[in-house]
Design an enzyme around this catalytic site. Structure first.
Site: not given
Ligand code: FES
Length: 558
Positions: A50, A82, A123, A125, A195, A447, A472
């Site tokens: 990410c 995450d 990512c 956060k 993601c 999550e 999530s």
């Molecule tokens: Fe980093 Fe989904 S785990 S954006």
């Protein structure tokens, strides 16, 4: 009027010679020392795709800033990935990292007397953490996203990381082979970037545009796109204009800007986590935003964007048809956005959307017209009731649920719930309760994607989940999170017992534990909190400072 500069007091004049000596050591000339000194705060980490590439983006942002007559210096902030932290103690650090990022940017910015701020995130956060810092510092600030990954493919089917989580459940339920699971794992996230679906990271990137704190169109190009690089360069340049005109973060992050962001969140069916993050950014900006604002706006905003996990498309698809401005323009034309709010271009939202170059391609398959929505109301609903007196959050974009009544199956941790589902303890028609996973209890509100994916993957189509933890952005199905007050502080969720009846009523915005009020009170009198999971270290410190989910789970001075 130009912004008041911090840097002269630290770097100009006789007494600041030692400070200047260090700027010279990192390559700045006399001329550069006399220009506004700006920070390129970059959430960077090699421990996941990410934010892997953001240092390269920081160099591009610096070039843009130099073109605008600024002296840029980059510094890093942390990243908790995450997806990798999920389902383990690591996930307890995820939301914690949001506030740490805000603190890290504040500390480095103030300690080094910068004059302006570019933030680069990726990512989940990292975007809210950086935006919190911008709101807190209230200096000329502009955000740019690192971009999402390209989607993957397996046997003609488009994949996101959500498919890998669900494939585990499908494999455990003997619906796919181990080799299929392996192929899905190999193909689901084929490039660098966040993601690819409209999960938390892409929703927060969309929010940065809707808030007006990022350049129009900058949220949607993938991490691998040359347009990503162009937007990063333009972001660096645009900071010069903000400093020149004295435009600070709170001039942009107004109540009306948050209303625009919530409207966009509802129209796009974005991640429930964004409710927490917008509350937290508003707190830092000194804007009074409450959960009631979300329901008020949800009721009047149609859900129009078919984005994964609720719909069919990923961020790269939205980018091809024009990106977030396509959504914003439809909302503006329908009278659902404030068009007169100021943005980082120095122009209003309406001016930006009028000047934006929309590609001449059909987009109604991804973003419908407001008059022909997927659903008449927004993608997220706030529930309140005897099980959540201060509120809970459900994403209706990802479920057709209107009302669900079922018997409770109670677990005191995410781990126990995951094992319970693997052991076939959960039956159709039940409501899984996962508690002691709230901001203070977990701590850090992890999550529940591992559990929700296991439920979906196991083909349990008629099971709901209620938790004081989070979900999530990739979660779908009838899942209620952010229950406040949480179990650890004696919220009613602490006294639910196996077999109690739980009612989730989306239409009436209620979440109830179907017991006489007296019985709930008596149970709460007999209840006492379990010992904290952590007695020292970051998580213990965090638990002592964090507020409830209904307040954005921000850490505040005790
Ligand atoms: Fe980093 Fe989904 S785990 S954006």
């Amino acid at each position: 009027m130009p912004a008041k500069l911090n840097s002269p007091s630290r770097y100009h004049g006789i007494y600041n010679a030692p400070h200047r000596a260090f700027l010279r050591s990192v390559g700045l000339t006399d001329e550069e020392i006399n220009k506004p000194l700006v920070a390129i705060a970059t959430a960077w980490s090699e421990a996941g795709p990410c934010n892997f590439h953001t240092l390269a983006l920081a160099r591009v942002a610096k070039e843009g800033a130099k073109e605008a007559g600024l002296s840029p210096l980059a510094f890093p902030t942390m990243v908790v990935n995450d997806n990798i932290g999920m389902g383990s103690e690591g996930m307890r650090y995820s939301l914690v990292s949001r506030d740490l990022i805000a603190d890290m940017v504040e500390a480095q910015f103030n300690a080094h007397a910068f004059d302006g701020l570019v933030g680069i995130g990726g990512c989940d956060k990292t975007t809210p953490g950086i935006l919190m810092a911008m709101a807190r510092l209230n200096v000329p600030s502009i955000y740019v996203y690192g971009g999402s990954a390209e989607p993957g493919y397996f046997m003609g089917r488009r994949l996101t990381i959500e498919d890998v989580h669900e494939a585990i459940g499908a494999y455990l339920a003997k619906k796919i082979s181990e080799n299929d699971l392996y192929e899905i794992e190999k193909r689901a996230h084929p490039t660098l970037g966040t993601c690819s679906g409209l999960f938390t990271a892409n929703t927060m990137a969309s929010m940065s545009e809707a808030l007006g704190i990022a350049l129009p169109g900058s949220a949607s190009p993938t991490a691998t796109s040359s347009r990503r690089v162009m937007y990063v360069r333009e972001t660096g340049k645009a900071l010069g204009n903000l400093i020149e005109n004295g435009i600070k973060a709170r001039d942009i992050l107004t109540y009306e800007a948050f209303e625009n962001a919530i409207t966009t969140l509802m129209a796009m069916g974005g991640s429930t986590n964004v409710v927490l993050h917008l509350l937290a950014i508003a707190y830092e900006a000194g804007v009074k935003l409450t959960l009631d604002d979300f329901n008020r706006i949800s009721k009047r905003t149609p859900y129009i964007a078919s984005m994964k996990p609720g719909g069919d498309y990923v961020m790269a698809d939205l980018d091809e048809v024009g990106g977030v401005p396509v959504v914003l323009k439809k909302l503006l034309d329908a009278g659902l956005l404030h068009g007169d709010v100021l943005t980082v271009t120095g122009k209003t939202m309406k001016q930006n959307l009028m000047e934006y170059k929309y590609p001449n391609v059909p987009h109604n398959h991804i973003v419908r017209d407001v008059s022909n929505p997927i659903k008449p109301r927004g993608g997220i609903v706030i529930l309140k009731g005897s099980l959540a007196p201060e509120g809970a959050v459900i994403k209706v974009a990802a479920t057709n649920l209107v009302k669900f009544e079922g018997k409770a199956k109670v677990y005191n941790s995410e781990d126990d719930a995951f094992k319970g589902i693997q052991n076939n303890e959960v039956k159709e028609g039940e409501v899984v309760i996962i508690r002691y996973e709230g901001p203070k209890g977990a701590p850090g509100m992890p999550e529940m994607l591992r559990v929700t994916a296991a439920i979906m993957g196991a083909g349990l189509n008629n099971v709901a989940l209620v938790t004081d933890g989070r979900f999530s952005g990739a979660t779908r199905g009838p899942m209620v999170g952010h229950v406040a007050p949480e179990a650890m502080v004696g919220g009613p969720i602490a006294v639910v017992e196996d077999g109690d009846t739980i009612v989730i009523d989306v239409e009436n915005e209620r979440l109830d534990l179907k017991l006489p009020e007296e019985e709930i009170k008596n149970r709460l009198k007999r209840w006492s909190p379990p010992p904290p999971r952590y007695k020292s270290g970051l998580l213990a410190k965090y638990a002592s400072l964090v507020s409830q989910a209904s307040m954005g789970a921000v850490t505040r001075p005790a």
